[in-house]
Write a protein that holds these residues in place. Structure first.
Motif, PDB file in Angstrom:
ATOM      1  N   GLN A   1       0.764  -1.231   0.003  1.00 42.87           N
ATOM      2  CA  GLN A   1      -0.098   0.079   0.108  1.00 42.87           C
ATOM      3  C   GLN A   1       0.936   1.296   0.032  1.00 42.87           C
ATOM      4  O   GLN A   1       0.522   2.397  -0.535  1.00 42.87           O
TER       5      GLN A   1
ATOM      6  N   VAL B   1      -3.989  13.044   3.223  1.00 42.13           N
ATOM      7  CA  VAL B   1      -4.576  11.888   2.296  1.00 42.13           C
ATOM      8  C   VAL B   1      -5.185  12.436   0.960  1.00 42.13           C
ATOM      9  O   VAL B   1      -5.516  11.661  -0.049  1.00 42.13           O
TER      10      VAL B   1
ATOM     11  N   VAL C   1      -0.025   8.039   0.955  1.00 36.56           N
ATOM     12  CA  VAL C   1      -0.495   6.668   1.098  1.00 36.56           C
ATOM     13  C   VAL C   1      -0.127   6.290   2.560  1.00 36.56           C
ATOM     14  O   VAL C   1      -0.682   5.090   2.669  1.00 36.56           O
TER      15      VAL C   1
ATOM     16  N   VAL D   1      -5.688   5.024   5.799  1.00 36.77           N
ATOM     17  CA  VAL D   1      -4.347   4.488   5.204  1.00 36.77           C
ATOM     18  C   VAL D   1      -3.493   3.934   6.345  1.00 36.77           C
ATOM     19  O   VAL D   1      -3.737   4.252   7.573  1.00 36.77           O
TER      20      VAL D   1
END
Length: 236
Positions: free
Chosen positions: A10, A41, A46, A65
Motif C-alpha cells: 500500500q 490523504v 499513502v 491509510v
C-alpha cells in the motif's frame, strides 16, 4: 498476500506524510493532527507517520491509510527518544498501528540496554508486527536487517552527534542501503523540494516520508522569511 505484505504494498511508490507536533510547537493538538492527516490523504498521501497514542487514535478517526506509529519520550539515561522502551512499543501495538518505528542507532537505550537485546525481546513479543528501523548510518541499516527489522529508514541521518551537519536528504546512505538490503528502504529526513523526492524514488526507495515541509507551518514560513532576509543582505 498476507496483511504485512499488503501494508508494504500500500505504501510502495508513494508518499507518507509525518503529522507530528511536539508540546513546544504551535500545532500541538491531536485534533489538529487528525485534520492534518485528513488533508494529507486528500492530497494523495499513502500513509501517515504519527507520534503517540492520542494522536494515533484521532488520526484513525479521520483516515484509513496505513499508520506508522512512534512515541517520542525522553529518558534521563539515554539520548534515544523515538520509541525508546518496551513501554512505548506496547502502547503503540495496543493503539493498533500498522508499523512501529523505533530508533535503531547503535546508541544505548534507557536502562543501559543495547539495540540487540531490546529488539530480540520486542520481536519475541510481537512476531507479526512490522517494525521500521530509524537509522543514522548505512552500517546501522545493515545491522537492522540482520536483527530482523522489516523496513530500514534514513530518518536519523544528521540527527545524532556522529552524523551532525550531514547534508540532507542523505542520498548516499539511501543508495547504498537500496543496493545492499533485501528489505524495503524508506527515504526520510530533509526532503523540501519536488526534485529531491523524485531523486529518492530514482535511487530506489520503497517510499518516502515528508514531515516539516508539509505539516510544520512555522518552519515553512521561516523558509520564506529567511529568503527575504537573504535578498536584503545581498542589497546592503
Amino acid at each position: 498476500m498476507n496483511h504485512n505484505s499488503q501494508i508494504l504494498n500500500q505504501i510502495k511508490g508513494g508518499l507518507v506524510v509525518s503529522c507530528q507536533a511536539l508540546e513546544s510547537e504551535p500545532l500541538h493538538s491531536s485534533f489538529i493532527m487528525g485534520r492534518m492527516a485528513k488533508a494529507a490523504v486528500e492530497g494523495g498521501a499513502v500513509g501517515i507517520r504519527v507520534n503517540g497514542p492520542d494522536d494515533i487514535a484521532e488520526i484513525k478517526k479521520t483516515t484509513d491509510v496505513p499508520i506508522i506509529g512512534l512515541w517520542k519520550r525522553e529518558y534521563d539515561d539515554s539520548e534515544i527518544y523515538i520509541t525508546p522502551t518496551m513501554t512505548e512499543i506496547d502502547a503503540l501495538a495496543e493503539a493498533g498501528v500498522d508499523i512501529i518505528a523505533t530508533d535503531a542507532t547503535d546508541r544505548i537505550r534507557p536502562g543501559g540496554i543495547t539495540l540487540d537485546s531490546f529488539f530480540k525481546e520486542v520481536r519475541a513479543k510481537y512476531p507479526d508486527m512490522l517494525f521500521m528501523a530509524d537509522c543514522s548510518t548505512f552500517e546501522e541499516g545493515v545491522k537492522a536487517q540482520e536483527l530482523g527489522f522489516d523496513i530500514v529508514s534514513t530518518t536519523l541521518a544528521g540527527y545524532t552527534k556522529e552524523t551532525a551537519g550531514r547534508q540532507l536528504p542523505d542520498f548516499d546512505m539511501l543508495e547504498r542501503l537500496v543496493a545492499t538490503l533485501s528489505i524495503p528502504v524508506i527515504c526520510e529526513g530533509g526532503i523540501w523540494e519536488v526534485a529531491q523526492l523524485q531523486k529518492a524514488f530514482e535511487l530506489g526507495c520503497h517510499c518516502a516520508v515528508i514531515g516539516s515541509a508539509i505539516t510544520r507551518p512555522q518552519l515553512i514560513t521561516k523558509r520564506f522569511t529567511d529568503s527575504i532576509k537573504e535578498i536584503k543582505n545581498e542589497n546592503n
